[in-house]
Enzyme design. Sequence first.
Site, PDB file in Angstrom:
ATOM      1  N   LYS A 185      44.264  60.025  53.076  1.00 33.39           N
ATOM      2  CA  LYS A 185      45.816  59.871  52.183  1.00 33.39           C
ATOM      3  C   LYS A 185      46.762  60.604  53.008  1.00 33.39           C
ATOM      4  O   LYS A 185      47.773  60.103  53.397  1.00 33.39           O
ATOM      5  CB  LYS A 185      45.742  60.152  50.964  1.00 33.39           C
ATOM      6  N   THR A 186      46.629  62.086  53.218  1.00 32.08           N
ATOM      7  CA  THR A 186      47.330  62.755  53.859  1.00 32.08           C
ATOM      8  C   THR A 186      47.915  62.548  55.027  1.00 32.08           C
ATOM      9  O   THR A 186      48.899  62.522  55.558  1.00 32.08           O
ATOM     10  CB  THR A 186      47.226  64.180  53.615  1.00 32.08           C
ATOM     11  N   GLU A 215      51.810  59.629  48.703  1.00 32.46           N
ATOM     12  CA  GLU A 215      50.443  59.665  48.465  1.00 32.46           C
ATOM     13  C   GLU A 215      50.157  59.141  46.947  1.00 32.46           C
ATOM     14  O   GLU A 215      51.008  59.377  46.215  1.00 32.46           O
ATOM     15  CB  GLU A 215      49.723  60.859  48.509  1.00 32.46           C
TER      16      GLU A 215
END
Length: 324
Positions: A101-102, A145
Amino acid sequence: MSGLAQILFKEGLNVSGSDMKESDATKKLKSLGINVNTGHKAENITDRIDLVVYTAAVKSDNPELIRAQEMGILCVERAVLLGNIMDNYDKSIAVAGTHGKTTTSSMLSEIMLQAGKNPTITIGGNLSTIHGNINVGSNEYFVAEACEYHDSFLQFFPYTAVILNVEAEHLDYFKDINHIRNSFHTFASNVPENGYVVINSADSGRDIITQNLNSHVVTFGLDKNISDWYPENISNSPEGRASFDVYNKGEFKGRIELNVPGDHNILNALAACAASVSTGVDMESIISGLKNYTGVDRRFQYKGSFNGITVIDDYAHHPSEVKA
């Protein structure tokens, strides 16, 4: 929380808060003129406050939360606030999944910045380009996110939802993998009819997650037979950085050069490509943005070497992440 505070402060709202200890984040908030108290105390809650926002780390016995409830002040969890903020942006992108995600959010951020979109960004790591984990931009593009823990991402109704992969994790909350897949299906169902769900074609739960969706479904992956976006002619530098031709439904879109190592980053880049195009970003900006991305803190981050040993700092803790 610090990022959301900055967004609201820029909108002209009166923002204050508290944290257990001073940090770089609290120092930055103070430098902007936001009042930050060190320590959680009931007296921090006054009758001038209209809304109290708390994270999942704040438990029911927190003195500030108890005081706010006693005073009848509206109290909401962080994800509720983030979802409400996101609703003010026409082209919001929420990046979900067990892994990546990051990194993918950061890739998208670089692309949007390269395209001159001035996005508002809130990510889970420090990106050097924005000097932290937050960028307060215009009111059209938003990159965030979307964490599935405690179903917090169900508070989001993004224009584009990215689902990188779905595996068993957070089993202190979820019963099993089917429970997790059903939550991701609900998350995908929150996308409007004119929006997009970008999903990994190889994920074993893809059919469950995408069933009966009203939005556009776009797939990405390494297998061109089941993917809308896929790579060909992959090559790797001695440092493990991939370059590849990217295709969308058989049409050549350009040559991608990554400045981060690992085959898993090919998938992250493909997801970023698909999500960017869904919001109207041109391929030239996508190619340049991905080349500009050099990593985020604690994501296979080179720290140095000692006595011939290379030292890498990485956040990976799930078996699939460690293997990748």
